[in-house]
Design an enzyme around this catalytic site. Structure first.
Site, mmCIF file in Angstrom:
data_model
loop_
_atom_site.group_PDB
_atom_site.id
_atom_site.type_symbol
_atom_site.label_atom_id
_atom_site.label_comp_id
_atom_site.label_asym_id
_atom_site.label_seq_id
_atom_site.Cartn_x
_atom_site.Cartn_y
_atom_site.Cartn_z
ATOM 1 N N ASP A 97 0.852 -1.186 0.000
ATOM 2 C CA ASP A 97 0.000 0.000 0.000
ATOM 3 C C ASP A 97 0.892 1.242 0.000
ATOM 4 O O ASP A 97 2.115 1.143 -0.180
ATOM 5 C CB ASP A 97 -0.988 -0.046 1.184
ATOM 6 C CG ASP A 97 -0.314 0.111 2.546
ATOM 7 O OD1 ASP A 97 0.923 0.237 2.599
ATOM 8 O OD2 ASP A 97 -1.029 0.109 3.568
ATOM 9 N N HIS A 98 0.283 2.404 0.206
ATOM 10 C CA HIS A 98 1.053 3.659 0.187
ATOM 11 C C HIS A 98 2.113 3.679 1.286
ATOM 12 O O HIS A 98 3.226 4.142 1.077
ATOM 13 C CB HIS A 98 0.098 4.845 0.372
ATOM 14 C CG HIS A 98 -0.715 4.753 1.637
ATOM 15 N ND1 HIS A 98 -1.706 3.802 1.818
ATOM 16 C CD2 HIS A 98 -0.648 5.452 2.792
ATOM 17 C CE1 HIS A 98 -2.224 3.938 3.032
ATOM 18 N NE2 HIS A 98 -1.598 4.932 3.640
ATOM 19 N N CYS A 134 3.092 -3.225 4.230
ATOM 20 C CA CYS A 134 2.282 -2.069 4.610
ATOM 21 C C CYS A 134 3.010 -1.365 5.747
ATOM 22 O O CYS A 134 4.201 -1.623 5.963
ATOM 23 C CB CYS A 134 0.848 -2.480 4.961
ATOM 24 S SG CYS A 134 0.685 -3.612 6.355
ATOM 25 N N THR A 174 2.781 -1.478 9.149
ATOM 26 C CA THR A 174 3.240 -2.389 10.195
ATOM 27 C C THR A 174 3.502 -3.797 9.681
ATOM 28 O O THR A 174 4.154 -4.591 10.351
ATOM 29 C CB THR A 174 2.168 -2.524 11.284
ATOM 30 O OG1 THR A 174 0.969 -3.010 10.665
ATOM 31 C CG2 THR A 174 1.907 -1.201 11.980
ATOM 32 N N ILE A 231 1.141 -5.787 9.608
ATOM 33 C CA ILE A 231 0.115 -6.576 10.310
ATOM 34 C C ILE A 231 -1.160 -6.751 9.475
ATOM 35 O O ILE A 231 -1.666 -7.867 9.306
ATOM 36 C CB ILE A 231 -0.227 -5.935 11.676
ATOM 37 C CG1 ILE A 231 1.005 -5.950 12.582
ATOM 38 C CG2 ILE A 231 -1.385 -6.673 12.346
ATOM 39 C CD1 ILE A 231 0.849 -5.135 13.871
ATOM 40 N N GLY A 232 -1.659 -5.668 8.931
ATOM 41 C CA GLY A 232 -2.892 -5.754 8.144
ATOM 42 C C GLY A 232 -2.717 -6.635 6.922
ATOM 43 O O GLY A 232 -3.592 -7.453 6.593
ATOM 44 N N HIS A 262 10.489 -24.144 9.172
ATOM 45 C CA HIS A 262 9.551 -24.912 9.994
ATOM 46 C C HIS A 262 8.112 -24.805 9.480
ATOM 47 O O HIS A 262 7.384 -25.786 9.479
ATOM 48 C CB HIS A 262 9.583 -24.418 11.441
ATOM 49 C CG HIS A 262 10.842 -24.810 12.165
ATOM 50 N ND1 HIS A 262 10.962 -24.748 13.527
ATOM 51 C CD2 HIS A 262 12.048 -25.262 11.698
ATOM 52 C CE1 HIS A 262 12.180 -25.150 13.893
ATOM 53 N NE2 HIS A 262 12.862 -25.454 12.796
ATOM 54 N N HIS A 306 8.116 -31.354 11.487
ATOM 55 C CA HIS A 306 7.639 -30.094 10.899
ATOM 56 C C HIS A 306 6.579 -30.357 9.827
ATOM 57 O O HIS A 306 5.572 -29.652 9.756
ATOM 58 C CB HIS A 306 8.808 -29.309 10.303
ATOM 59 C CG HIS A 306 9.818 -28.906 11.336
ATOM 60 N ND1 HIS A 306 9.468 -28.244 12.487
ATOM 61 C CD2 HIS A 306 11.160 -29.097 11.405
ATOM 62 C CE1 HIS A 306 10.536 -28.030 13.225
ATOM 63 N NE2 HIS A 306 11.585 -28.547 12.599
#
Ligand code: RB5
Length: 154
Positions: free
Chosen positions: A8-9, A65, A67, A69-70, A98, A134
Site C-alpha cells: 500500500d502507500h 504495509c 506495520t 500486520i494488516g 519450519h 515439521h
C-alpha cells in the site's frame, strides 16, 4: 523464481528495496503494489498477492504495509497461503524452514531498508524442512484449513 509483490502507500519505502533485491537475485517480479503515495487500502494488494501464490502464478509472495500486520492478516485469509510477519532474520528463516510460509509480510514503519533486505534474502534462500515433525505440524494446519473440527479435541 516468480515472486508476487503487493504494497500500500505506507509500504512504498520498502517497495523499491524489495524490487531491487528481487532483480539483483534474478527473480521474476509479479507486481500488484502501488507506486503512488495516495492512500489505498492494503487488503486489495495483499489479497492479490495471496491469490497469485495460491493459484501458482507466483512461487512466493511479499506484502508490505506500515506495520505488516494488516497485510499479514489479509493474506492469511486465503486458503493455502501461509503468511509470516517477519521483523528479524531468525523469524524469516524459521517461517520458511519450519512453517513453509509462502508469503512474507514486512512493515515499513517497523524495520529499515537494510534489515528488510536481509530478512527477505534469507526468506527467499531457505527451503521448507522435510523433517517429519515439521511436516506433520504443517499437515495439522492443513486439516484445520479443510474444516477438521476434531483437531483441537485430539
Ligand atoms: C496505513 O496507514 C496502515 O494502517 C497500513 O499500512 C498497515 O500498517 C495496516 O496494517
Amino acid at each position: 523464481m516468480r515472486v508476487a509483490l503487493g504494497n500500500d502507500h505506507a509500504g512504498l519505502p520498502l517497495r523499491a528495496v524489495v524490487i531491487g533485491l528481487l532483480e539483483s537475485l534474478g527473480h521474476e517480479l509479479v507486481d500488484f503494489g502501488t507506486d503512488q503515495g495516495r492512500p489505498v487500502d492494503y487488503p486489495y494488494f495483499a489479497a492479490r498477492v495471496a491469490r497469485a501464490v495460491r493459484d501458482g502464478e507466483a512461487n512466493l509472495g511479499v506484502v508490505i504495509c506500515g506495520t505488516g500486520i494488516g497485510s499479514n492478516i489479509t493474506a492469511n485469509k486465503i486458503c493455502g497461503v501461509y503468511c509470516a510477519l517477519c521483523n528479524d532474520v531468525y523469524s524469516a528463516r524459521m517461517a520458511r524452514s519450519h512453517n513453509a510460509a509462502n508469503v512474507i509480510a514486512l512493515g515499513t514503519r517497523v524495520i529499515g531498508p537494510g534489515l528488510a533486505e536481509e530478512i527477505l534474502q534469507v526468506f527467499l534462500a531457505t527451503e521448507p524442512s522435510a523433517e517429519p515433525r515439521h511436516v506433520g505440524r504443517r499437515e495439522l494446519i492443513g486439516r484445520l484449513e479443510a474444516g477438521d473440527e476434531e483437531l483441537s479435541r485430539e
